[in-house]
Scaffold this motif. Structure first.
Motif, PDB file in Angstrom:
ATOM      1  N   GLU A  20      -3.920   6.453  -4.529  1.00 46.24           N
ATOM      2  CA  GLU A  20      -3.652   5.484  -3.475  1.00 46.24           C
ATOM      3  C   GLU A  20      -3.504   4.087  -4.058  1.00 46.24           C
ATOM      4  N   ASN A  42      -3.518   0.024  -3.152  1.00 47.84           N
ATOM      5  CA  ASN A  42      -3.861  -1.061  -2.241  1.00 47.84           C
ATOM      6  C   ASN A  42      -3.854  -2.356  -3.045  1.00 47.84           C
ATOM      7  N   HIS A  85       0.843  -1.208   0.000  1.00 47.55           N
ATOM      8  CA  HIS A  85       0.000   0.000   0.000  1.00 47.55           C
ATOM      9  C   HIS A  85       0.874   1.252   0.000  1.00 47.55           C
ATOM     10  N   CYS A 116      -5.137  -5.263  -7.417  1.00 47.03           N
ATOM     11  CA  CYS A 116      -5.033  -3.880  -6.935  1.00 47.03           C
ATOM     12  C   CYS A 116      -6.369  -3.178  -7.086  1.00 47.03           C
TER      13      CYS A 116
END
Length: 203
Positions: free
Chosen positions: A183, A185, A163, A202
């Motif tokens: 972002e 993740n 992350h 992702c």
């Protein structure tokens, strides 16, 4: 006869004047229609421009591929060390370039940090994807003894997550600058037998 000729000439003059006035009125109406059409066209162009070119979106920051370069894992005592080579991508769908700052990608096992990779600052061109390569070394030093690591090593698979947050500015036409961030993740599964990373997901 003279009086009748005069009346005819007068009527003809009035008819010509009326015809000229009607022609002018039609021209004015055409000009009004053309002006209205041009105004509508301009409004549509501005609306499309504002909804596409001027609409600034957050870029996407992803792990696109991960390769295991080195790996040692043992169930007793429970431990692992591995070196990964990863490709990360910054997808910029805006009509201006995205200039981003240096950031860090943290890798976790079971919510515990096991390593980190550094991404250098750079720039993703307008409507393009910038790919970069990073290397990271992971280890089990911080993982508590009561974790499920032993069972995963014995099963031959280890789940990891990555992350990060990438911050920067999107610049349009050298006039407009807007702060944006992306972002990361990502979840992945490391096959300890084949030494391959699979199922990278992702969001």
């Amino acid at each position: 006869m003279a009086g009748q000729s005069y009346e005819q000439r007068k009527t003809g003059t009035e008819s010509a004047a009326e015809a000229s006035e009607e022609l002018k009125r039609k021209k004015r109406m055409k000009l009004v229609v053309y002006a209205a059409a041009f105004a509508i066209f301009q409004t549509i162009v501005i609306l499309v421009f504002s909804l596409t070119v001027m609409r600034i979106r957050n870029p996407k920051f992803r792990l696109t591929s991960v390769t295991v370069e080195d790996l040692t894992a043992a169930p007793s005592p429970v431990s692992f060390n591995m070196k990964l080579s990863a490709q990360v991508s910054v997808k910029n769908s805006n009509f201006g370039h995205f200039k981003f700052d240096t950031t860090t990608i943290w890798f976790d096992y079971g919510g515990v940090g096991v390593g980190e990779a550094f991404v250098a600052k750079g720039r993703s061109k307008a409507r393009s994807t910038k790919n970069m390569n990073v290397t990271v070394e992971l280890n089990s030093n911080n993982i508590p003894n009561n974790s499920s690591l032993e069972s995963e090593i014995k099963a031959g698979f280890m789940a990891l997550t990555g992350h990060s947050k990438l911050s920067g500015k999107v610049q349009l036409m050298k006039l407009i600058k807007k702060k944006k961030s992306a972002e990361m993740n990502c979840a992945m599964l490391v096959n300890l037998v084949t030494r391959a990373v699979q199922d990278i997901n992702c969001r």
